[in-house]
Design a protein around this motif. Sequence first.
Motif, mmCIF file in Angstrom:
data_model
loop_
_atom_site.group_PDB
_atom_site.id
_atom_site.type_symbol
_atom_site.label_atom_id
_atom_site.label_comp_id
_atom_site.label_asym_id
_atom_site.label_seq_id
_atom_site.Cartn_x
_atom_site.Cartn_y
_atom_site.Cartn_z
ATOM 1 N N ASN A 218 0.830 -1.202 0.000
ATOM 2 C CA ASN A 218 0.000 0.000 0.000
ATOM 3 C C ASN A 218 0.862 1.250 0.000
ATOM 4 O O ASN A 218 0.367 2.351 0.173
ATOM 5 C CB ASN A 218 -0.915 0.025 1.240
ATOM 6 N N TRP A 219 2.173 1.062 -0.174
ATOM 7 C CA TRP A 219 3.153 2.143 -0.059
ATOM 8 C C TRP A 219 3.277 2.933 -1.352
ATOM 9 O O TRP A 219 3.486 2.359 -2.429
ATOM 10 C CB TRP A 219 4.507 1.567 0.330
ATOM 11 N N ILE A 220 3.144 4.239 -1.233
ATOM 12 C CA ILE A 220 3.396 5.148 -2.344
ATOM 13 C C ILE A 220 4.647 5.924 -1.992
ATOM 14 O O ILE A 220 4.655 6.682 -1.017
ATOM 15 C CB ILE A 220 2.214 6.108 -2.566
ATOM 16 N N PRO A 221 5.754 5.736 -2.716
ATOM 17 C CA PRO A 221 6.995 6.434 -2.390
ATOM 18 C C PRO A 221 6.798 7.947 -2.284
ATOM 19 O O PRO A 221 6.141 8.557 -3.124
ATOM 20 C CB PRO A 221 7.925 6.079 -3.550
ATOM 21 N N GLY A 222 7.317 8.511 -1.212
ATOM 22 C CA GLY A 222 7.199 9.945 -0.994
ATOM 23 C C GLY A 222 5.935 10.346 -0.247
ATOM 24 O O GLY A 222 5.726 11.503 0.059
ATOM 25 N N LYS A 223 5.079 9.367 0.053
ATOM 26 C CA LYS A 223 3.806 9.667 0.732
ATOM 27 C C LYS A 223 3.759 9.079 2.135
ATOM 28 O O LYS A 223 2.714 9.009 2.730
ATOM 29 C CB LYS A 223 2.619 9.103 -0.070
ATOM 30 N N GLY A 224 4.851 8.574 2.640
ATOM 31 C CA GLY A 224 4.843 8.022 3.999
ATOM 32 C C GLY A 224 5.356 6.604 4.038
ATOM 33 O O GLY A 224 5.862 6.076 3.061
ATOM 34 N N GLY A 225 5.195 5.975 5.194
ATOM 35 C CA GLY A 225 5.719 4.632 5.424
ATOM 36 C C GLY A 225 4.866 3.542 4.817
ATOM 37 O O GLY A 225 3.850 3.804 4.176
ATOM 38 N N PHE A 226 5.313 2.318 5.054
ATOM 39 C CA PHE A 226 4.600 1.148 4.524
ATOM 40 C C PHE A 226 3.280 1.107 5.201
ATOM 41 O O PHE A 226 2.493 0.473 5.413
ATOM 42 C CB PHE A 226 5.395 -0.135 4.746
#
Length: 86
Positions: A78-86
């Motif tokens: 569910n991780w979007i790089p640059g939008k927070g943690g896993f």
Amino acid sequence: EGRDPAGITTQDPELMKRVDPIAAGRRLANYLKVMTLEAQTIARACGKNSLHNLEPEDLVALSIEAAAMAGVPLAGTNWIPGKGGF
């Protein structure tokens, strides 16, 4: 300004000669057909039998770079790089 160098949207008669509307129409129809076939292939790869059955959750990226650029989750997370943690 009416000076499209490809002759597609121009009002200049000399530039308009660069585009054969019949051939351009055929190329556009072929492009749309191929894009539809590719989209159907992607839907099948997601386990869907129709493009209409795709859901927002089906949109994921296969690399961290693609996920960051598109703002979609990395596949399998569910991780979007640059939008927070896993």
